[in-house]
Scaffold this motif. Structure first.
Motif, PDB file in Angstrom:
ATOM      1  N   ARG A 193      48.840  47.123  40.324  1.00 52.35           N
ATOM      2  CA  ARG A 193      48.678  48.329  40.047  1.00 52.35           C
ATOM      3  C   ARG A 193      47.645  49.032  39.496  1.00 52.35           C
ATOM      4  NH1 ARG A 193      54.384  49.745  36.977  1.00 52.35           N
ATOM      5  NH2 ARG A 193      53.561  51.895  37.446  1.00 52.35           N
ATOM      6  N   THR A 194      46.597  48.081  38.973  1.00 49.21           N
ATOM      7  CA  THR A 194      45.446  48.563  38.463  1.00 49.21           C
ATOM      8  C   THR A 194      44.249  47.951  39.229  1.00 49.21           C
ATOM      9  OG1 THR A 194      45.257  46.848  36.734  1.00 49.21           O
ATOM     10  CG2 THR A 194      46.393  48.737  36.325  1.00 49.21           C
ATOM     11  N   ALA A 195      42.975  48.333  38.911  1.00 51.37           N
ATOM     12  CA  ALA A 195      41.812  47.793  39.399  1.00 51.37           C
ATOM     13  C   ALA A 195      41.347  46.382  38.608  1.00 51.37           C
ATOM     14  CB  ALA A 195      40.733  48.815  39.548  1.00 51.37           C
ATOM     15  N   TYR A 196      42.090  46.050  37.568  1.00 53.01           N
ATOM     16  CA  TYR A 196      41.616  45.170  36.647  1.00 53.01           C
ATOM     17  C   TYR A 196      41.553  43.741  37.459  1.00 53.01           C
ATOM     18  CZ  TYR A 196      41.419  42.479  32.450  1.00 53.01           C
ATOM     19  OH  TYR A 196      40.858  41.370  31.441  1.00 53.01           O
ATOM     20  N   ARG A 197      42.624  43.468  38.420  1.00 44.13           N
ATOM     21  CA  ARG A 197      42.372  42.187  39.136  1.00 44.13           C
ATOM     22  C   ARG A 197      40.983  42.134  39.992  1.00 44.13           C
ATOM     23  NH1 ARG A 197      47.423  39.839  42.535  1.00 44.13           N
ATOM     24  NH2 ARG A 197      46.752  37.760  42.258  1.00 44.13           N
ATOM     25  N   MET A 198      40.567  43.003  40.420  1.00 44.64           N
ATOM     26  CA  MET A 198      39.555  43.098  41.226  1.00 44.64           C
ATOM     27  C   MET A 198      38.383  43.108  40.481  1.00 44.64           C
ATOM     28  SD  MET A 198      39.930  45.877  44.573  1.00 44.64           S
ATOM     29  CE  MET A 198      39.994  47.505  43.268  1.00 44.64           C
ATOM     30  N   GLU A 199      38.417  43.536  38.956  1.00 47.04           N
ATOM     31  CA  GLU A 199      37.210  43.673  38.193  1.00 47.04           C
ATOM     32  C   GLU A 199      36.892  42.252  37.495  1.00 47.04           C
ATOM     33  OE1 GLU A 199      37.893  46.490  34.983  1.00 47.04           O
ATOM     34  OE2 GLU A 199      38.175  47.979  36.435  1.00 47.04           O
ATOM     35  N   LEU A 200      38.092  41.521  37.572  1.00 49.54           N
ATOM     36  CA  LEU A 200      38.128  40.188  37.064  1.00 49.54           C
ATOM     37  C   LEU A 200      37.713  39.415  38.154  1.00 49.54           C
ATOM     38  CD1 LEU A 200      41.188  39.332  34.827  1.00 49.54           C
ATOM     39  CD2 LEU A 200      39.060  39.673  34.189  1.00 49.54           C
ATOM     40  N   GLY A 201      37.899  39.664  39.320  1.00 47.19           N
ATOM     41  CA  GLY A 201      37.198  38.858  40.397  1.00 47.19           C
ATOM     42  C   GLY A 201      35.744  38.989  40.511  1.00 47.19           C
ATOM     43  N   ALA A 202      35.389  40.089  40.498  1.00 48.34           N
ATOM     44  CA  ALA A 202      33.992  40.648  40.412  1.00 48.34           C
ATOM     45  C   ALA A 202      33.237  39.863  39.243  1.00 48.34           C
ATOM     46  CB  ALA A 202      33.501  42.209  40.332  1.00 48.34           C
ATOM     47  N   ARG A 203      33.681  40.033  38.079  1.00 44.32           N
ATOM     48  CA  ARG A 203      33.255  39.295  36.978  1.00 44.32           C
ATOM     49  C   ARG A 203      32.916  37.752  37.286  1.00 44.32           C
ATOM     50  NH1 ARG A 203      36.454  37.800  32.111  1.00 44.32           N
ATOM     51  NH2 ARG A 203      37.193  36.437  33.705  1.00 44.32           N
ATOM     52  N   ASN A 204      34.057  37.433  37.743  1.00 46.93           N
ATOM     53  CA  ASN A 204      34.164  35.741  38.030  1.00 46.93           C
ATOM     54  C   ASN A 204      32.934  35.224  39.141  1.00 46.93           C
ATOM     55  OD1 ASN A 204      36.045  35.560  35.843  1.00 46.93           O
ATOM     56  ND2 ASN A 204      37.813  35.108  37.498  1.00 46.93           N
ATOM     57  N   ALA A 205      33.071  36.256  39.992  1.00 47.29           N
ATOM     58  CA  ALA A 205      31.826  35.920  41.051  1.00 47.29           C
ATOM     59  C   ALA A 205      30.625  35.812  40.548  1.00 47.29           C
ATOM     60  CB  ALA A 205      32.128  36.667  42.030  1.00 47.29           C
ATOM     61  N   ALA A 206      30.252  36.982  39.536  1.00 45.39           N
ATOM     62  CA  ALA A 206      29.021  37.163  38.982  1.00 45.39           C
ATOM     63  C   ALA A 206      28.852  35.878  38.182  1.00 45.39           C
ATOM     64  CB  ALA A 206      28.897  38.290  37.957  1.00 45.39           C
ATOM     65  N   ILE A 207      29.669  35.122  37.120  1.00 44.37           N
ATOM     66  CA  ILE A 207      29.493  34.341  36.400  1.00 44.37           C
ATOM     67  C   ILE A 207      29.098  33.183  37.399  1.00 44.37           C
ATOM     68  CG2 ILE A 207      30.961  32.391  35.269  1.00 44.37           C
ATOM     69  CD1 ILE A 207      32.488  34.800  33.738  1.00 44.37           C
ATOM     70  N   TYR A 208      29.717  32.849  38.442  1.00 44.65           N
ATOM     71  CA  TYR A 208      29.433  31.734  39.256  1.00 44.65           C
ATOM     72  C   TYR A 208      28.024  31.872  40.028  1.00 44.65           C
ATOM     73  CZ  TYR A 208      30.232  28.173  42.951  1.00 44.65           C
ATOM     74  OH  TYR A 208      29.929  27.280  43.777  1.00 44.65           O
ATOM     75  N   GLN A 209      27.579  33.048  40.162  1.00 38.89           N
ATOM     76  CA  GLN A 209      26.315  33.151  40.709  1.00 38.89           C
ATOM     77  C   GLN A 209      25.148  32.874  39.750  1.00 38.89           C
ATOM     78  OE1 GLN A 209      25.247  33.558  44.053  1.00 38.89           O
ATOM     79  NE2 GLN A 209      27.408  33.340  44.349  1.00 38.89           N
ATOM     80  N   ASP A 210      25.341  33.431  38.458  1.00 37.19           N
ATOM     81  CA  ASP A 210      24.617  33.069  37.364  1.00 37.19           C
ATOM     82  C   ASP A 210      24.443  31.749  37.244  1.00 37.19           C
ATOM     83  OD1 ASP A 210      24.203  35.725  36.926  1.00 37.19           O
ATOM     84  OD2 ASP A 210      25.628  35.961  35.162  1.00 37.19           O
TER      85      ASP A 210
END
Length: 93
Positions: free
Chosen positions: A42-59
């Motif tokens: 119901r919110t965009a929070y799941r997508m935000e966490l996915g983007a954050r996790n992908a950024a962590i992995y790239q870093d």
């Protein structure tokens, strides 16, 4: 989610029947199976966490140490390890 007053939505006979089992206690009535939704749908929070996790992995792949990642993203090192493991599985898989 707020509470609803049983007297305002249920017939008196149903309330009396429920009172035989739980008199005056708060109970949780789950959604019907066909009305259930996945967490975060119901919110965009799941997508935000996915983007954050992908950024962590790239870093991490760029050479950043886990201790620094934990400080930068305000997470524990264990959480960083878990995220890296999950992202690695997604990218291999």
């Amino acid at each position: 989610m707020g509470y609803l007053k049983a007297e305002e939505i249920l017939p008196a006979a149903v309330i009396e029947m429920i009172q035989e089992y739980v008199d005056g206690a708060n109970i949780y009535i789950p959604r019907r199976q066909d009305n259930r939704r996945e967490w975060g749908s119901r919110t965009a929070y799941r997508m935000e966490l996915g983007a954050r996790n992908a950024a962590i992995y790239q870093d991490y792949l760029s050479g950043m140490r886990m201790k620094l990642l934990a400080e930068q993203y305000f997470l524990s090192e264990k959480s960083i390890q878990r995220i890296i493991r999950q992202e690695r599985q997604k990218n291999v898989g």
